[in-house]
Design a protein around this motif. Sequence first.
Motif, PDB file in Angstrom:
ATOM      1  N   SER A   1      31.062  55.502  39.806  1.00 14.01           N
ATOM      2  CA  SER A   1      29.992  54.130  40.104  1.00 14.01           C
ATOM      3  C   SER A   1      32.207  53.943  39.910  1.00 14.01           C
ATOM      4  N   ALA A   2      31.947  52.688  40.808  1.00  8.90           N
ATOM      5  CA  ALA A   2      33.601  52.356  40.363  1.00  8.90           C
ATOM      6  C   ALA A   2      34.729  52.319  39.240  1.00  8.90           C
ATOM      7  N   ALA A   3      33.389  51.850  37.954  1.00  7.60           N
ATOM      8  CA  ALA A   3      34.335  51.616  36.691  1.00  7.60           C
ATOM      9  C   ALA A   3      34.520  52.801  36.436  1.00  7.60           C
ATOM     10  N   ASP A   4      33.804  53.848  36.565  1.00  8.42           N
ATOM     11  CA  ASP A   4      34.391  55.289  35.982  1.00  8.42           C
ATOM     12  C   ASP A   4      35.829  55.459  36.839  1.00  8.42           C
ATOM     13  N   LEU A   5      35.286  55.094  38.480  1.00  6.16           N
ATOM     14  CA  LEU A   5      36.534  55.975  39.328  1.00  6.16           C
ATOM     15  C   LEU A   5      37.757  55.127  38.693  1.00  6.16           C
TER      16      LEU A   5
ATOM     17  N   GLU B   1      27.995  46.717  36.577  1.00 10.35           N
ATOM     18  CA  GLU B   1      29.462  47.076  35.701  1.00 10.35           C
ATOM     19  C   GLU B   1      30.071  46.688  36.614  1.00 10.35           C
ATOM     20  N   ASP B   2      30.319  47.501  37.572  1.00  7.80           N
ATOM     21  CA  ASP B   2      30.722  47.608  39.001  1.00  7.80           C
ATOM     22  C   ASP B   2      30.603  45.616  39.381  1.00  7.80           C
ATOM     23  N   ALA B   3      29.706  45.377  39.452  1.00  9.87           N
ATOM     24  CA  ALA B   3      29.236  43.666  39.887  1.00  9.87           C
ATOM     25  C   ALA B   3      30.444  43.148  39.070  1.00  9.87           C
ATOM     26  N   ALA B   4      30.454  43.170  38.051  1.00  9.13           N
ATOM     27  CA  ALA B   4      30.859  42.630  37.075  1.00  9.13           C
ATOM     28  C   ALA B   4      32.575  42.363  37.413  1.00  9.13           C
ATOM     29  N   LEU B   5      32.869  43.316  37.888  1.00 10.78           N
ATOM     30  CA  LEU B   5      34.426  43.993  38.280  1.00 10.78           C
ATOM     31  C   LEU B   5      35.005  43.155  38.936  1.00 10.78           C
ATOM     32  N   MET B   6      34.520  43.684  40.048  1.00  9.20           N
ATOM     33  CA  MET B   6      34.583  43.967  41.335  1.00  9.20           C
ATOM     34  C   MET B   6      34.630  41.500  41.791  1.00  9.20           C
ATOM     35  N   LEU B   7      33.147  41.353  40.965  1.00  6.43           N
ATOM     36  CA  LEU B   7      34.075  39.715  40.907  1.00  6.43           C
ATOM     37  C   LEU B   7      35.080  39.044  40.019  1.00  6.43           C
ATOM     38  N   ALA B   8      35.611  40.159  39.301  1.00 10.38           N
ATOM     39  CA  ALA B   8      36.491  39.121  38.909  1.00 10.38           C
ATOM     40  C   ALA B   8      38.155  39.677  39.396  1.00 10.38           C
ATOM     41  N   ALA B   9      37.592  40.728  40.650  1.00  9.21           N
ATOM     42  CA  ALA B   9      38.766  41.307  41.156  1.00  9.21           C
ATOM     43  C   ALA B   9      39.212  40.459  42.496  1.00  9.21           C
ATOM     44  N   LEU B  10      37.787  39.659  42.767  1.00  7.73           N
ATOM     45  CA  LEU B  10      38.096  38.753  44.069  1.00  7.73           C
ATOM     46  C   LEU B  10      38.476  37.636  43.452  1.00  7.73           C
ATOM     47  N   GLU B  11      37.974  37.287  42.177  1.00  8.75           N
ATOM     48  CA  GLU B  11      38.496  35.745  41.968  1.00  8.75           C
ATOM     49  C   GLU B  11      39.820  36.121  41.176  1.00  8.75           C
ATOM     50  N   GLY B  12      40.268  37.487  40.744  1.00  5.82           N
ATOM     51  CA  GLY B  12      41.732  37.418  40.172  1.00  5.82           C
ATOM     52  C   GLY B  12      41.656  37.149  38.910  1.00  5.82           C
TER      53      GLY B  12
END
Length: 304
Positions: free
Chosen positions: A8-12, A222-233
């Motif tokens: 997962s992106a989170a684990d990476l 979890e990855d989707a939540a972290l990606m959303l945060a990255a996309l909206e800063g």
Amino acid sequence: MDEWRWTSAADLGRGIAAGRIDPVELFETFLSAIETHELKDRIYARLTPERGRAEAEAARDRARRGARLSDLDGVPVSWKDLFDSAGVGTEAGTRLLEGRVPERDARVLKTASALGLVSLGKTHMSELAFSGLGLNPMTATPPCVNDAGAVSGGSSSGAAASVAFGLAAAAVGSDTGGSVRVPAAWNDLVGLKTTAGRLPLAGVVPLAEKFDTIGPLCRNVEDAALMLAALEGGSPCGLGGMGDLKGRRFGALTTIVMDDLRPEPAAAYAEAVERLRAAGAEVVPVEAPEIEGPMSEAGVLYTT
């Protein structure tokens, strides 16, 4: 290191933070896997090795200094071929835009890059994002992970395939009428369709601007939540459980959305509703027969 492709992106991100994963080695692992994959030309429209390598080197330096920019700093992701990136072709899956090279990044790409996400390249898509199937005879038709000879769902078809085939840790797509949700479902991924207007569309080739949204395709929630945060800063939402939802009231739409639903998704939906109730929320069934007309005319709405 091949196992990184299925992590997962989170684990990476956690591995990078702990010093177990080198962002440059991580990027090269994904890039090598893409370049040698038999289906790469059906998944990626073009790669961005120079940009990605530079971003990975910067992420490695920050990790060594203890100055990471986000939970996903150093994690390689793919971008649907309708997000502008400076100096790299962005053609939205159509020959009509062949050779189109923007001068600056789309706003969400710029934001995500500023938080350390590493760009692998651009993924194929339905032509001009106008198809839920993922079929594109003009450029390429990405494969489905469950049947490589079948379509992968659209229009974020290559985005889904890039993750499902282990060729990206996560992907960024767009959704106007199902273009993140359909390929995510068909490729056993998590797709997040964001609320219209939540993420800026500046630098994104439009289909129907009043309906277009941006959303990630990932391995888990979890990855989707972290990606959303990255996309909206911003910062990711809390992922430690639902907590106490007492006093919260949710509407569960019963019109159309439950029609022809397979047993497995229906069971998962019912379980999610019960978990909300167990956390103290009130879930109220809502009938809305007035949406049946607009739903059947959705194609017309998107093109007017």
